[in-house]
Write an enzyme that holds these catalytic residues in place. Structure first.
Site, PDB file in Angstrom:
ATOM      1  N   ARG A  68     -10.703   5.156  -3.687  1.00 17.50           N
ATOM      2  CA  ARG A  68     -10.290   6.501  -3.276  1.00 17.50           C
ATOM      3  C   ARG A  68     -11.393   7.534  -3.516  1.00 17.50           C
ATOM      4  O   ARG A  68     -11.489   8.522  -2.778  1.00 17.50           O
ATOM      5  CB  ARG A  68      -9.019   6.906  -4.022  1.00 17.50           C
ATOM      6  CG  ARG A  68      -7.787   6.238  -3.431  1.00 17.50           C
ATOM      7  CD  ARG A  68      -6.540   6.608  -4.181  1.00 17.50           C
ATOM      8  NE  ARG A  68      -5.345   6.281  -3.425  1.00 17.50           N
ATOM      9  CZ  ARG A  68      -4.118   6.420  -3.889  1.00 17.50           C
ATOM     10  NH1 ARG A  68      -3.914   6.877  -5.113  1.00 17.50           N
ATOM     11  NH2 ARG A  68      -3.076   6.107  -3.142  1.00 17.50           N
ATOM     12  N   LYS A 229      10.360  -7.324  -2.071  1.00 14.45           N
ATOM     13  CA  LYS A 229      11.768  -7.083  -1.717  1.00 14.45           C
ATOM     14  C   LYS A 229      11.969  -6.609  -0.282  1.00 14.45           C
ATOM     15  O   LYS A 229      11.185  -5.806   0.219  1.00 14.45           O
ATOM     16  CB  LYS A 229      12.344  -6.028  -2.650  1.00 14.45           C
ATOM     17  CG  LYS A 229      12.449  -6.503  -4.075  1.00 14.45           C
ATOM     18  CD  LYS A 229      13.002  -5.386  -4.916  1.00 14.45           C
ATOM     19  CE  LYS A 229      13.178  -5.832  -6.354  1.00 14.45           C
ATOM     20  NZ  LYS A 229      13.494  -4.706  -7.215  1.00 14.45           N
ATOM     21  N   GLY A 385      -1.649  -0.228  -0.893  1.00 15.00           N
ATOM     22  CA  GLY A 385      -0.993  -0.869  -2.035  1.00 15.00           C
ATOM     23  C   GLY A 385      -1.506  -2.260  -2.345  1.00 15.00           C
ATOM     24  O   GLY A 385      -2.707  -2.517  -2.359  1.00 15.00           O
ATOM     25  N   GLY A 408       2.259   4.323  -0.513  1.00 13.43           N
ATOM     26  CA  GLY A 408       3.520   4.992  -0.175  1.00 13.43           C
ATOM     27  C   GLY A 408       3.407   5.801   1.110  1.00 13.43           C
ATOM     28  O   GLY A 408       4.293   5.765   1.964  1.00 13.43           O
TER      29      GLY A 408
HETATM   30  N1  LIG Z   1       7.568 -15.094  -3.556  1.00 17.21           N
HETATM   31  C1  LIG Z   1       7.485 -14.043  -4.359  1.00 17.21           C
HETATM   32  N2  LIG Z   1       8.298 -13.919  -5.428  1.00 17.21           N
HETATM   33  C2  LIG Z   1       8.209 -12.878  -6.257  1.00 17.21           C
HETATM   34  N3  LIG Z   1       7.309 -11.861  -6.096  1.00 17.21           N
HETATM   35  C3  LIG Z   1       6.496 -11.935  -5.052  1.00 17.21           C
HETATM   36  C4  LIG Z   1       6.533 -13.021  -4.143  1.00 17.21           C
HETATM   37  N4  LIG Z   1       5.586 -12.805  -3.201  1.00 17.21           N
HETATM   38  C5  LIG Z   1       4.979 -11.664  -3.515  1.00 17.21           C
HETATM   39  N5  LIG Z   1       5.502 -11.129  -4.616  1.00 17.21           N
HETATM   40  C6  LIG Z   1       5.077  -9.928  -5.318  1.00 17.21           C
HETATM   41  O1  LIG Z   1       5.265  -8.798  -4.524  1.00 17.21           O
HETATM   42  C7  LIG Z   1       4.492  -7.761  -5.099  1.00 17.21           C
HETATM   43  C8  LIG Z   1       4.181  -6.769  -4.049  1.00 17.21           C
HETATM   44  O2  LIG Z   1       5.396  -6.403  -3.490  1.00 17.21           O
HETATM   45  P1  LIG Z   1       5.719  -4.964  -3.035  1.00 17.21           P
HETATM   46  O3  LIG Z   1       7.035  -4.975  -2.355  1.00 17.21           O
HETATM   47  O4  LIG Z   1       5.481  -4.014  -4.161  1.00 17.21           O
HETATM   48  O5  LIG Z   1       4.617  -4.830  -1.970  1.00 17.21           O
HETATM   49  P2  LIG Z   1       3.782  -3.574  -1.794  1.00 17.21           P
HETATM   50  O6  LIG Z   1       3.063  -3.247  -3.058  1.00 17.21           O
HETATM   51  O7  LIG Z   1       4.670  -2.536  -1.233  1.00 17.21           O
HETATM   52  O8  LIG Z   1       2.827  -4.034  -0.743  1.00 17.21           O
HETATM   53  P3  LIG Z   1       1.895  -3.028  -0.177  1.00 17.21           P
HETATM   54  O9  LIG Z   1       1.593  -2.194  -1.358  1.00 17.21           O
HETATM   55  O10 LIG Z   1       0.806  -3.835   0.343  1.00 17.21           O
HETATM   56  O11 LIG Z   1       2.645  -2.215   0.796  1.00 17.21           O
HETATM   57  C9  LIG Z   1       3.281  -8.427  -5.691  1.00 17.21           C
HETATM   58  O12 LIG Z   1       3.150  -8.005  -7.016  1.00 17.21           O
HETATM   59  C10 LIG Z   1       3.585  -9.906  -5.590  1.00 17.21           C
HETATM   60  O13 LIG Z   1       3.326 -10.614  -6.776  1.00 17.21           O
HETATM   61  O1  LIG Z   2      -0.983   6.535  -5.566  1.00 23.65           O
HETATM   62  C1  LIG Z   2      -0.249   7.141  -4.767  1.00 23.65           C
HETATM   63  O2  LIG Z   2       0.612   6.550  -4.062  1.00 23.65           O
HETATM   64  C2  LIG Z   2      -0.490   8.595  -4.543  1.00 23.65           C
HETATM   65  O3  LIG Z   2      -1.579   9.063  -5.263  1.00 23.65           O
HETATM   66  C3  LIG Z   2       0.767   9.395  -4.825  1.00 23.65           C
HETATM   67  O4  LIG Z   2       1.113   9.263  -6.160  1.00 23.65           O
HETATM   68  P1  LIG Z   2       2.630   9.469  -6.604  1.00 23.65           P
HETATM   69  O5  LIG Z   2       3.387   8.285  -6.079  1.00 23.65           O
HETATM   70  O6  LIG Z   2       2.601   9.569  -8.093  1.00 23.65           O
HETATM   71  O7  LIG Z   2       3.117  10.732  -5.944  1.00 23.65           O
END
Ligand SMILES: Nc1ncnc2c1ncn2[C@@H]1O[C@H](COP(=O)(O)OP(=O)(O)OP(=O)(O)O)[C@@H](O)[C@H]1O
Ligand SMILES: O=C(O)[C@H](O)COP(=O)(O)O
Length: 428
Positions: A68, A229, A385, A408
């Site tokens: 970032r 999820k 993410g 997000g």
């Molecule tokens: N089969 C699984 N069982 C349990 N956890 C899992 C599985 N596959 C992936 N994960 C976990 O899901 C997490 C990421 O899920 P999350 O829903 O937070 O995605 P995300 O962070 O929103 O993805 P992105 O940030 O790329 O949008 C990771 O920490 C990973 O370990």
């Molecule tokens: O890391 C993030 O998703 C942004 O910097 C926003 O942070 P926040 O979820 O604490 O508002």
């Protein structure tokens, strides 16, 4: 259907035309055409630049991922080069009041290094001391304000606080795409009191890819959605149904889909209260003509741990006591074959528990496939993410068309929610 084949629900990818005007909800909710920094008069002007320097720090306050910070540089350098007095504002973490471990001070050395100037740092983000420091900024100089979330008024989008921030400057630039989904004083409120209020280069690039490419993609257009999820991705999946040809599903969420269809999923992650939803999402995909691909085989583990015993089994028959933690080799192969036929791919959420080496192969293989397809001319967008962390871990970040700096924010944008930080800016 052969277990070697992907479970494909719905017809094969087909071409559809989507124009910006008739585009999906995701395009209509936020605007893509915002006022540009290039149109602003900058020489000698005090420019309040909201950046997202919310980076991970270790216990010694070292930056562990500077993506970032690097992403913020082009806008700042442009402003410096055009003789502006640059006032940088950001949050770090979610402090409740003034909290030393959330100070932005650890950012100063890296920012100075990347910008090639000594960045000054204020101990506050409003007040007399800050005002004096602003007056002292030379043309082309940079002042970093302290964490704007040290004031509770920031997250409340308090108008008086926004006015105080605005009073420091002549021009507002929002380059904090990662925080554009927050209607806070420094991301939204301040834009009401400063004109022009324009987007920085990073913000514009994110919108070009996440709104532009998704609204008007080269087809076939595929979305890969993974992560833990279903509940956190319902909005994005439903919104993508309006525009994608193929939806590839992986990660922990697939077991809710399988359980909903009556298959045994062992002790895999399942959201019991989302079983009906999983079924209706698949029906909706069918009615929209979207091909949904679920893994046919998975890597299962006897516990949720890096050193778990593991084996590969069909995704639809997982024994009791075993949990699916990654997609298997057949799934990688067939996902890859389908992705080979596509021209635009957006990826959000890992295919497995990539944090454990033993269960990272599926995510790594998808990252490699996307890197390869980018080299062949496809547009690849990584939606922020954990997917970005996985691509970085695989050393493939620079091989993708676009890596979003907003987890997000990119999800909300793809879900069709308006981004307050973008809506507050002047129209182009
Ligand atoms: N089969 C699984 N069982 C349990 N956890 C899992 C599985 N596959 C992936 N994960 C976990 O899901 C997490 C990421 O899920 P999350 O829903 O937070 O995605 P995300 O962070 O929103 O993805 P992105 O940030 O790329 O949008 C990771 O920490 C990973 O370990
Ligand atoms: O890391 C993030 O998703 C942004 O910097 C926003 O942070 P926040 O979820 O604490 O508002």
């Amino acid at each position: 259907m052969s277990s070697k084949l992907q479970r494909a629900i719905g017809p094969c990818p087909r071409r559809r035309s989507t124009s910006i005007v008739e585009g999906p909800k995701s395009v209509m909710a936020t605007k893509k055409s915002v006022g540009s920094l290039k149109e602003a008069d900058l020489k000698g002007k005090k420019v309040f630049v909201r950046v997202d320097l919310n980076v991970p720090l270790d216990d010694q306050l070292n930056i562990t991922d500077d993506t970032r910070v690097r992403a913020a540089v082009p806008t700042i350098k442009y402003l410096m080069g055009h003789g502006a007095k640059v006032i940088l504002s950001s949050h770090l973490g979610r402090p409740k009041g003034v909290t030393p471990k959330y100070s932005l001070k650890p950012l100063v050395p890296r920012l100075s290094e990347l910008l090639g100037v000594k960045v000054e740092m204020a101990n506050d983000c409003i007040g007399e001391e800050v005002e004096k420091m602003v007056v002292a900024i030379p043309d082309g100089g940079v002042l970093l304000l302290e964490n704007v979330r040290f004031y509770k008024e920031e997250e409340k989008n308090d108008p008086d606080f926004a006015k105080k921030l605005a009073s420091l400057a002549d021009v507002y630039v929002n380059d904090a795409f990662g925080t554009a989904h927050r209607a806070h004083a420094s991301t939204e409120g301040v834009a009401k009191y400063l004109k022009p209020a324009v987007a920085g280069f990073l913000m514009q690039k994110e919108l070009d890819y996440l709104v532009g490419a998704v609204a008007n993609p080269k087809r076939p257009f595929a979305a890969i959605v993974g992560g833990s999820k279903v509940s956190t991705k319902i909005g994005v999946i439903e919104s993508l149904f309006e525009t994608v040809n193929v939806l590839v599903l992986g990660g922990g969420m697939i077991f809710t889909f399988y359980k909903a269809q009556g298959y045994s999923v062992g002790s895999s992650l399942v959201e019991e209260d989302k079983l009906d939803l999983a079924t209706s999402l698949l029906e909706k995909a069918k009615s929209k003509g979207v091909s949904v691909l679920l893994p046919t085989d998975v890597v299962v583990a006897d516990k949720f741990a890096a050193d778990a015993n593991s084996k590969i089994v069909p995704a639809t028959s997982i024994s009791d006591g075993w949990m699916g933690l990654d997609i298997g080799p057949d799934s990688i192969k067939s996902f890859s074959e389908v992705l080979d036929t596509t021209q635009t791919i957006i990826w959000n959420g890992p295919m497995g528990v990539f944090e454990f080496e033993k269960f990272a192969a599926g995510t790594e293989a998808i990252a490699k496939k996307l890197a390869e397809l980018t080299g062949k001319g496809a547009t690849t967008i990584i939606g922020g993410g954990d997917s970005v962390a996985a691509v970085e871990k695989a050393g493939l970040a620079d091989k993708m068309s676009h890596i979003s700096t907003g987890g997000g924010a990119s999800l909300e944008l793809l879900e069709g929610k308006p981004l307050p930080g973008v809506l507050a800016l002047n129209d182009a």
